[in-house]
Design a protein around this motif. Structure first.
Motif, PDB file in Angstrom:
ATOM      1  N   ILE A 172       0.851  -1.194   0.000  1.00  0.00           N
ATOM      2  CA  ILE A 172       0.000   0.000   0.000  1.00  0.00           C
ATOM      3  C   ILE A 172       0.887   1.244   0.000  1.00  0.00           C
ATOM      4  O   ILE A 172       0.652   2.196  -0.739  1.00  0.00           O
ATOM      5  N   LEU A 173       1.936   1.231   0.815  1.00  0.00           N
ATOM      6  CA  LEU A 173       2.877   2.347   0.879  1.00  0.00           C
ATOM      7  C   LEU A 173       3.582   2.552  -0.467  1.00  0.00           C
ATOM      8  O   LEU A 173       3.710   3.686  -0.938  1.00  0.00           O
ATOM      9  N   ILE A 174       4.028   1.470  -1.098  1.00  0.00           N
ATOM     10  CA  ILE A 174       4.697   1.582  -2.394  1.00  0.00           C
ATOM     11  C   ILE A 174       3.751   2.190  -3.430  1.00  0.00           C
ATOM     12  O   ILE A 174       4.139   3.090  -4.187  1.00  0.00           O
ATOM     13  N   ARG A 175       2.530   1.727  -3.464  1.00  0.00           N
ATOM     14  CA  ARG A 175       1.547   2.290  -4.415  1.00  0.00           C
ATOM     15  C   ARG A 175       1.318   3.770  -4.140  1.00  0.00           C
ATOM     16  O   ARG A 175       1.222   4.575  -5.062  1.00  0.00           O
ATOM     17  N   LYS A 197       2.061   6.746  -6.711  1.00  0.00           N
ATOM     18  CA  LYS A 197       0.955   7.642  -7.078  1.00  0.00           C
ATOM     19  C   LYS A 197       1.329   9.102  -6.853  1.00  0.00           C
ATOM     20  O   LYS A 197       0.960   9.980  -7.630  1.00  0.00           O
ATOM     21  N   ASN A 198       2.093   9.364  -5.789  1.00  0.00           N
ATOM     22  CA  ASN A 198       2.481  10.731  -5.456  1.00  0.00           C
ATOM     23  C   ASN A 198       3.825  11.152  -6.046  1.00  0.00           C
ATOM     24  O   ASN A 198       4.358  12.203  -5.700  1.00  0.00           O
ATOM     25  N   VAL A 216       6.893   9.994  -5.698  1.00  0.00           N
ATOM     26  CA  VAL A 216       8.093   9.963  -4.862  1.00  0.00           C
ATOM     27  C   VAL A 216       9.213   9.336  -5.686  1.00  0.00           C
ATOM     28  O   VAL A 216       9.083   8.215  -6.179  1.00  0.00           O
ATOM     29  N   GLU A 217      10.291  10.085  -5.876  1.00  0.00           N
ATOM     30  CA  GLU A 217      11.361   9.640  -6.763  1.00  0.00           C
ATOM     31  C   GLU A 217      12.359   8.698  -6.110  1.00  0.00           C
ATOM     32  O   GLU A 217      13.020   7.926  -6.790  1.00  0.00           O
ATOM     33  N   ASP A 218      12.496   8.763  -4.822  1.00  0.00           N
ATOM     34  CA  ASP A 218      13.485   7.925  -4.135  1.00  0.00           C
ATOM     35  C   ASP A 218      12.811   6.844  -3.293  1.00  0.00           C
ATOM     36  O   ASP A 218      13.205   6.579  -2.171  1.00  0.00           O
ATOM     37  N   SER A 219      11.834   6.164  -3.878  1.00  0.00           N
ATOM     38  CA  SER A 219      11.076   5.145  -3.144  1.00  0.00           C
ATOM     39  C   SER A 219      11.963   4.022  -2.632  1.00  0.00           C
ATOM     40  O   SER A 219      11.796   3.557  -1.502  1.00  0.00           O
ATOM     41  N   LYS A 220      12.912   3.574  -3.463  1.00  0.00           N
ATOM     42  CA  LYS A 220      13.818   2.506  -3.017  1.00  0.00           C
ATOM     43  C   LYS A 220      14.616   2.967  -1.804  1.00  0.00           C
ATOM     44  O   LYS A 220      14.770   2.225  -0.842  1.00  0.00           O
ATOM     45  N   ASP A 221      15.123   4.195  -1.855  1.00  0.00           N
ATOM     46  CA  ASP A 221      15.883   4.726  -0.717  1.00  0.00           C
ATOM     47  C   ASP A 221      15.013   4.835   0.519  1.00  0.00           C
ATOM     48  O   ASP A 221      15.461   4.562   1.634  1.00  0.00           O
ATOM     49  N   SER A 222      13.760   5.230   0.337  1.00  0.00           N
ATOM     50  CA  SER A 222      12.840   5.336   1.476  1.00  0.00           C
ATOM     51  C   SER A 222      12.613   3.973   2.120  1.00  0.00           C
ATOM     52  O   SER A 222      12.611   3.854   3.351  1.00  0.00           O
TER      53      SER A 222
END
Length: 170
Positions: free
Chosen positions: A24-27, A31-32, A34-40
Motif C-alpha cells: 500500500i505504501l509503495i503504491r 501515485k504521489n 516519490v522519486e526515491d522510493s527505493k531509498d525510502s
C-alpha cells in the motif's frame, strides 16, 4: 494489552499485515511521484535494525568467515525465513536467495519496486551496527546493492545483493 518492544520481538507474528502495508505504501509513493522510493524503503529497513539491535544481536563481530551464519540467523530470527547465500569475492558481493520472502509472497503486476528493498537496508544496517565500535581488519560492512529478483515481480524467489568491504578496505 500492552507489550514492550522486547516482548514483541520474542513473539511469533504473521507478516501478512506488514506485507500488505508495504505494498500500500509503495503504491502511495508511486501515485504521489516519490522519486526515491527505493531509498525510502531501505531507510525504513535501517530504522528497523536500529531498534531491533537494542533487544537482540546474533553475534559480537561479523567477518567474512561468519557472514553466512550471521545473515542466515538474522533472516531466520527476524523474518522466519531460510535463505541460501553465495559470496562472490572477486565482485565483493553477497547474494541472498529467499524462497519464502516475508515481504514478497505474491506477484504484483502494478508494482515496480519490491518490498524486499526494506531487507537491503535492514541487513546492511544490522551488520554495520554490530561492527560499529570495532576497527578490526577482519570486520565487514555491507552496502545495499540491488534486488536482483523478487516474487513481487513474478520470479520464483527473491534475490538481494549486497556489496561488502572488510575492515582493511574501509
Amino acid at each position: 494489552m500492552n507489550f514492550s518492544r522486547k516482548q514483541l520481538i520474542e513473539t511469533d507474528a504473521t507478516m501478512n499485515q506488514m506485507r500488505n502495508a508495504v505494498y500500500i505504501l509503495i503504491r502511495l509513493m508511486e501515485k504521489n511521484g516519490v522519486e526515491d522510493s527505493k531509498d525510502s524503503l531501505r531507510r525504513m529497513g535501517q530504522n528497523i535494525a536500529k531498534t531491533y539491535i537494542n533487544y537482540w544481536k546474533p553475534t559480537n563481530i561479523v567477518t567474512l568467515n561468519n557472514i553466512k551464519d550471521v545473515i542466515t540467523t538474522i533472516y531466520q530470527k527476524v523474518l522466519n525465513s531460510a535463505v541460501s547465500l553465495e559470496i562472490n569475492e572477486s565482485e565483493r558481493e553477497i547474494r541472498v536467495q529467499d524462497y519464502k520472502c516475508a515481504l514478497c509472497k505474491y506477484h504484483y503486476s502494478d508494482i515496480e519496486i519490491a518490498g524486499c528493498e526494506i531487507l537491503l537496508g535492514l541487513i546492511s544496517e544490522f551488520i554495520s551496527l554490530i561492527n560499529k565500535e570495532l576497527y578490526e581488519q577482519s570486520s565487514i560492512t555491507l552496502e545495499p546493492y540491488k534486488v536482483y529478483q523478487s516474487k513481487a515481480y513474478g520470479n520464483k524467489s527473491c534475490i538481494q545483493i549486497f556489496k561488502y568491504k572488510t575492515g582493511k578496505e574501509r
